[in-house]
Design a protein around this motif. Sequence first.
Motif, PDB file in Angstrom:
ATOM      1  N   SER A  63      35.392  37.241  35.244  1.00 45.79           N
ATOM      2  CA  SER A  63      33.907  36.075  34.710  1.00 45.79           C
ATOM      3  C   SER A  63      33.721  34.912  35.962  1.00 45.79           C
ATOM      4  CB  SER A  63      33.926  36.071  33.547  1.00 45.79           C
ATOM      5  OG  SER A  63      34.593  35.132  33.134  1.00 45.79           O
ATOM      6  N   LEU A  64      32.871  34.758  35.562  1.00 43.92           N
ATOM      7  CA  LEU A  64      32.007  33.939  37.125  1.00 43.92           C
ATOM      8  C   LEU A  64      32.955  32.491  36.369  1.00 43.92           C
ATOM      9  CD1 LEU A  64      30.674  32.758  39.002  1.00 43.92           C
ATOM     10  CD2 LEU A  64      28.739  32.884  37.767  1.00 43.92           C
ATOM     11  N   PRO A  65      32.438  32.430  35.226  1.00 45.55           N
ATOM     12  CA  PRO A  65      33.754  30.596  33.979  1.00 45.55           C
ATOM     13  C   PRO A  65      34.990  31.209  34.877  1.00 45.55           C
ATOM     14  CG  PRO A  65      32.245  32.080  32.605  1.00 45.55           C
ATOM     15  CD  PRO A  65      32.317  33.017  33.840  1.00 45.55           C
ATOM     16  N   THR A  66      35.235  32.192  35.155  1.00 45.54           N
ATOM     17  CA  THR A  66      37.014  32.407  35.111  1.00 45.54           C
ATOM     18  C   THR A  66      37.283  31.907  36.521  1.00 45.54           C
ATOM     19  OG1 THR A  66      37.612  33.926  33.647  1.00 45.54           O
ATOM     20  CG2 THR A  66      39.125  34.151  35.241  1.00 45.54           C
ATOM     21  N   LEU A  67      36.376  32.372  37.676  1.00 48.37           N
ATOM     22  CA  LEU A  67      36.567  32.839  38.643  1.00 48.37           C
ATOM     23  C   LEU A  67      36.351  30.770  38.825  1.00 48.37           C
ATOM     24  CD1 LEU A  67      36.489  33.321  41.920  1.00 48.37           C
ATOM     25  CD2 LEU A  67      34.212  33.535  42.216  1.00 48.37           C
ATOM     26  N   TYR A  68      35.267  30.311  38.589  1.00 46.27           N
ATOM     27  CA  TYR A  68      35.297  28.121  38.324  1.00 46.27           C
ATOM     28  C   TYR A  68      36.713  27.667  37.978  1.00 46.27           C
ATOM     29  CZ  TYR A  68      29.901  29.118  38.966  1.00 46.27           C
ATOM     30  OH  TYR A  68      28.842  29.438  39.537  1.00 46.27           O
ATOM     31  N   LYS A  69      37.731  28.439  37.357  1.00 49.56           N
ATOM     32  CA  LYS A  69      38.461  28.318  36.862  1.00 49.56           C
ATOM     33  C   LYS A  69      39.693  27.939  37.806  1.00 49.56           C
ATOM     34  CE  LYS A  69      37.920  28.346  32.012  1.00 49.56           C
ATOM     35  NZ  LYS A  69      38.043  29.079  31.074  1.00 49.56           N
ATOM     36  N   ARG A  73      42.334  25.561  39.757  1.00 44.45           N
ATOM     37  CA  ARG A  73      43.224  25.265  40.010  1.00 44.45           C
ATOM     38  C   ARG A  73      43.880  25.793  41.692  1.00 44.45           C
ATOM     39  NH1 ARG A  73      43.706  29.386  35.191  1.00 44.45           N
ATOM     40  NH2 ARG A  73      42.904  28.012  33.686  1.00 44.45           N
ATOM     41  N   GLY A  74      42.940  26.734  42.577  1.00 48.08           N
ATOM     42  CA  GLY A  74      43.472  26.284  43.953  1.00 48.08           C
ATOM     43  C   GLY A  74      44.065  27.932  44.207  1.00 48.08           C
ATOM     44  N   LYS A  75      44.036  28.829  43.052  1.00 51.72           N
ATOM     45  CA  LYS A  75      43.875  30.302  44.263  1.00 51.72           C
ATOM     46  C   LYS A  75      43.424  30.891  44.640  1.00 51.72           C
ATOM     47  CE  LYS A  75      45.023  34.657  41.901  1.00 51.72           C
ATOM     48  NZ  LYS A  75      45.271  35.436  40.615  1.00 51.72           N
ATOM     49  N   PHE A  76      42.013  30.351  44.322  1.00 45.73           N
ATOM     50  CA  PHE A  76      40.963  30.692  45.791  1.00 45.73           C
ATOM     51  C   PHE A  76      40.381  29.721  46.234  1.00 45.73           C
ATOM     52  CE2 PHE A  76      40.923  33.962  42.177  1.00 45.73           C
ATOM     53  CZ  PHE A  76      41.389  35.014  43.144  1.00 45.73           C
ATOM     54  N   GLU A  91      41.094  36.513  52.575  1.00 44.27           N
ATOM     55  CA  GLU A  91      41.724  34.968  51.401  1.00 44.27           C
ATOM     56  C   GLU A  91      41.392  36.155  49.879  1.00 44.27           C
ATOM     57  OE1 GLU A  91      39.651  31.977  51.610  1.00 44.27           O
ATOM     58  OE2 GLU A  91      40.620  31.564  53.982  1.00 44.27           O
ATOM     59  N   ILE A  92      40.283  36.687  49.161  1.00 49.15           N
ATOM     60  CA  ILE A  92      40.704  36.832  47.630  1.00 49.15           C
ATOM     61  C   ILE A  92      41.458  37.788  47.579  1.00 49.15           C
ATOM     62  CG2 ILE A  92      39.564  38.742  46.370  1.00 49.15           C
ATOM     63  CD1 ILE A  92      36.945  37.139  47.347  1.00 49.15           C
ATOM     64  N   ILE A  93      41.348  38.902  48.745  1.00 47.68           N
ATOM     65  CA  ILE A  93      42.797  39.982  48.728  1.00 47.68           C
ATOM     66  C   ILE A  93      44.351  39.514  48.957  1.00 47.68           C
ATOM     67  CG2 ILE A  93      43.468  41.746  50.268  1.00 47.68           C
ATOM     68  CD1 ILE A  93      40.553  42.465  50.984  1.00 47.68           C
ATOM     69  N   GLU A  94      44.118  38.154  49.889  1.00 42.93           N
ATOM     70  CA  GLU A  94      45.754  37.947  50.318  1.00 42.93           C
ATOM     71  C   GLU A  94      46.351  37.140  48.681  1.00 42.93           C
ATOM     72  OE1 GLU A  94      48.282  37.798  52.290  1.00 42.93           O
ATOM     73  OE2 GLU A  94      46.424  39.234  53.674  1.00 42.93           O
ATOM     74  N   ALA A  95      45.381  35.960  48.297  1.00 49.01           N
ATOM     75  CA  ALA A  95      45.287  36.008  46.892  1.00 49.01           C
ATOM     76  C   ALA A  95      46.123  36.736  45.966  1.00 49.01           C
ATOM     77  CB  ALA A  95      44.759  35.676  46.351  1.00 49.01           C
ATOM     78  N   LEU A  96      45.393  37.553  45.550  1.00 45.51           N
ATOM     79  CA  LEU A  96      45.346  39.198  44.816  1.00 45.51           C
ATOM     80  C   LEU A  96      47.003  39.589  45.221  1.00 45.51           C
ATOM     81  CD1 LEU A  96      42.184  40.764  44.505  1.00 45.51           C
ATOM     82  CD2 LEU A  96      43.040  38.663  42.865  1.00 45.51           C
ATOM     83  N   LYS A  97      47.506  39.685  46.342  1.00 43.27           N
ATOM     84  CA  LYS A  97      48.774  40.216  46.541  1.00 43.27           C
ATOM     85  C   LYS A  97      49.762  39.634  46.187  1.00 43.27           C
ATOM     86  CE  LYS A  97      47.516  43.235  50.779  1.00 43.27           C
ATOM     87  NZ  LYS A  97      47.304  42.881  52.293  1.00 43.27           N
TER      88      LYS A  97
END
Length: 98
Positions: A63-69, A73-76, A91-97
């Motif tokens: 969700s959008l609120p989770t994305l903001y968190k 936190r620096g994940k994205f 960068e999203i794909i790299e972070a998910l890997k």
Amino acid sequence: MAEIIISSSSKEITKIIRKELQILFRENGFDSRVLNDNKENRKNSLPKERVSQLEACKIIGISLPTLYKEIRRGKFKQYSVGRNKYLLRSEIIEALKK
């Protein structure tokens, strides 16, 4: 005062300027390939991989609120142009890997 009339098209002037810039880039040790401009380069350029926050949520499955968190936190990493916020698909794909 003498009047100078230039009878070249804008494409010719652009070509001359590009050649001069390439020479300057090479002389100063910069990569002159950044000056190469054709439709292929524009199609595959960085803006194409920009995704909005909502698109990022759909890609990630959150969700959008989770994305903001996750951004806090620096994940994205989030970028902005004016008021518009976006993330980079690569960068999203790299972070998910990870």
